[in-house]
Motif scaffolding. Structure first.
Motif, mmCIF file in Angstrom:
data_model
loop_
_atom_site.group_PDB
_atom_site.id
_atom_site.type_symbol
_atom_site.label_atom_id
_atom_site.label_comp_id
_atom_site.label_asym_id
_atom_site.label_seq_id
_atom_site.Cartn_x
_atom_site.Cartn_y
_atom_site.Cartn_z
ATOM 1 N N ARG A 121 5.365 6.393 -0.174
ATOM 2 C CA ARG A 121 6.279 5.254 -0.077
ATOM 3 C C ARG A 121 5.461 3.969 0.012
ATOM 4 O O ARG A 121 4.461 3.908 0.719
ATOM 5 N N MET A 122 5.894 2.951 -0.712
ATOM 6 C CA MET A 122 5.198 1.670 -0.662
ATOM 7 C C MET A 122 5.526 0.938 0.637
ATOM 8 O O MET A 122 6.689 0.828 1.032
ATOM 9 N N GLU A 123 4.506 0.461 1.307
ATOM 10 C CA GLU A 123 4.664 -0.315 2.533
ATOM 11 C C GLU A 123 3.896 -1.622 2.388
ATOM 12 O O GLU A 123 2.927 -1.712 1.627
ATOM 13 N N TRP A 124 4.317 -2.636 3.134
ATOM 14 C CA TRP A 124 3.667 -3.939 3.105
ATOM 15 C C TRP A 124 3.222 -4.299 4.528
ATOM 16 O O TRP A 124 3.894 -5.037 5.240
ATOM 17 N N PRO A 125 2.076 -3.736 4.972
ATOM 18 C CA PRO A 125 1.651 -3.877 6.374
ATOM 19 C C PRO A 125 1.317 -5.302 6.797
ATOM 20 O O PRO A 125 1.344 -5.609 7.994
ATOM 21 N N GLU B 216 0.853 -1.190 0.000
ATOM 22 C CA GLU B 216 0.000 0.000 0.000
ATOM 23 C C GLU B 216 0.888 1.239 0.000
ATOM 24 O O GLU B 216 1.914 1.265 0.667
ATOM 25 N N GLU B 217 0.468 2.258 -0.754
ATOM 26 C CA GLU B 217 1.243 3.498 -0.778
ATOM 27 C C GLU B 217 0.867 4.355 0.420
ATOM 28 O O GLU B 217 -0.312 4.661 0.646
ATOM 29 N N ARG B 218 1.883 4.724 1.220
ATOM 30 C CA ARG B 218 1.670 5.542 2.403
ATOM 31 C C ARG B 218 2.704 6.670 2.414
ATOM 32 O O ARG B 218 3.908 6.415 2.446
ATOM 33 N N ASN B 219 2.186 7.900 2.347
ATOM 34 C CA ASN B 219 3.071 9.080 2.347
ATOM 35 C C ASN B 219 4.127 8.997 1.248
ATOM 36 O O ASN B 219 5.296 9.322 1.456
ATOM 37 N N GLN C 243 12.501 -0.614 -1.912
ATOM 38 C CA GLN C 243 12.443 0.577 -1.066
ATOM 39 C C GLN C 243 13.789 1.276 -0.932
ATOM 40 O O GLN C 243 13.861 2.505 -0.968
#
Length: 337
Positions: free
Chosen positions: A276-280, A271-274, A296
């Motif tokens: 930046r791609m993150e994988w929660p 998911e894109e957050r701020n 990243q």
């Protein structure tokens, strides 16, 4: 119902029926000694095991005993076939993106699959023995199904009718051996050592409406060295369902009772957050974590597993109870002669 195989000193162990809460078990000797026997004569033997299962759950089985996952072999200690797919295309996309390689269009319509060794599976609590740490030891948390007979040419819908049991798998990979093997153009071999499976295999009715369209819509949990690293949803992002995977095998041959088919690494999109791609939801194998780090940060920072490391793989039902029991393994070197 829930079925397991207890160690008895033989190659194939003893079939046991396990209670729904994984608290007690009962030898199935009066019905069948081995799980393969049941798969070969499913319509006759499975109802008898179901009766024993119901008696066990009611607390009325006279010779029940406490269930101990450490005494388990793989539900099928050896199988006629182990075919592992790569049904979560996000996993392929991540790995390819990390090395600036495009995913071929055919990967979205034709499943990737390899045939692994099926003569020597690991039990859920057996050590993962690897000759060298330098081979790049990785776990892979997966879903697997055990089939009945499925004829050549079966459609995906017909193939789904052949699913008899569900399990979890740890499809161990030796990542540093993979590039050279794939470069030969003949697929995995030494880079895929023995696979481990969950303590119990369960029939589809045990998961209720979580089984939809050939996918298991529950969360697969992975804990590495006691730290939870993956809470991946196994259902929504499974590009190819199990009917499609089985039908892929059936294109040119029959699939026989006792075949095991794996999903490949369970993987969820980022998911894109701020910006930046993150994988929660984390990851189900280290190779995917390293791919995420490369995307990243330009390079991987997580190392592969070392001797003494542990891995725990588990899935809970909607009631919060463990469905299959947990795969709990330690990475170990070969015993000294």
């Amino acid at each position: 119902m829930k079925l397991a195989t207890y160690k008895d000193g033989s190659r194939d162990g003893q079939l046991v029926v396990v209670s729904r809460d994984l608290g007690t078990a009962h030898y199935a000797t009066g019905i069948a000694a081995r799980l393969q026997q049941v798969l070969d004569d499913w319509n006759f033997l499975s109802p008898q095991l179901q009766d024993l299962y119901e008696t066990l759950n009611q607390g009325k089985a006279r010779h029940a005993f406490p269930f101990d996952p450490a005494q388990c072999m793989a539900p099928l200690p050896r199988a006629y076939q182990w075919a592992d797919g790569s049904a979560y295309i996000n996993h392929v996309e991540l790995v390819r993106r990390a090395r600036n390689s495009e995913v071929p269009e055919t990967f979205y319509t034709d499943p990737l699959m390899y045939q692994g060794g099926s003569d020597d599976f690991l039990g859920p609590c057996d050590d993962v023995v690897v000759p060298k740490e330098e081979f790049g030891i990785d776990f892979e948390a997966e879903i697997a199904v055990v089939t009945g007979d499925v004829p050549m040419g079966a459609t995906p819908e017909q193939a789904l009718e052949g699913v008899r049991l569900l399990m979890l798998a740890n499809d161990v990979s030796l990542r540093n051996l993979i590039p050279a093997e794939l470069a030969k153009g003949f697929g995995f071999f030494q880079s895929k050592p023995a696979t481990a499976f969950s303590p119990v295999a369960v029939t589809l009715d045990e998961v209720g409406d979580a089984w939809q369209g050939g996918r298991l819509h529950l969360t697969l949990q992975s804990s590495w060295n006691g730290r939870k690293v993956g809470l991946c949803e196994a259902g929504p992002e499974m590009t190819f369902h199990f009917g499609q995977l089985i039908a892929h095998i059936c294109k040119t041959r029959n699939v026989r009772a006792g075949s095991i088919v794996g999903s490949g690494t369970v993987s969820n999109k980022g998911e894109e957050r701020n910006g930046r791609m993150e994988w929660p939801k984390g990851y189900s194998c280290i190779a995917e974590k390293r791919a995420i780090e490369t995307i990243q940060d330009g390079k991987p920072s997580t190392e592969f597993m070392k001797f003494g490391d542990t891995i725990r793989i588990e899935m809970k039902g909607r009631d919060g109870q463990s469905l299959f029991g947990a795969i709990e393994q330690k990475i170990a070197p070969p015993a000294k002669a």
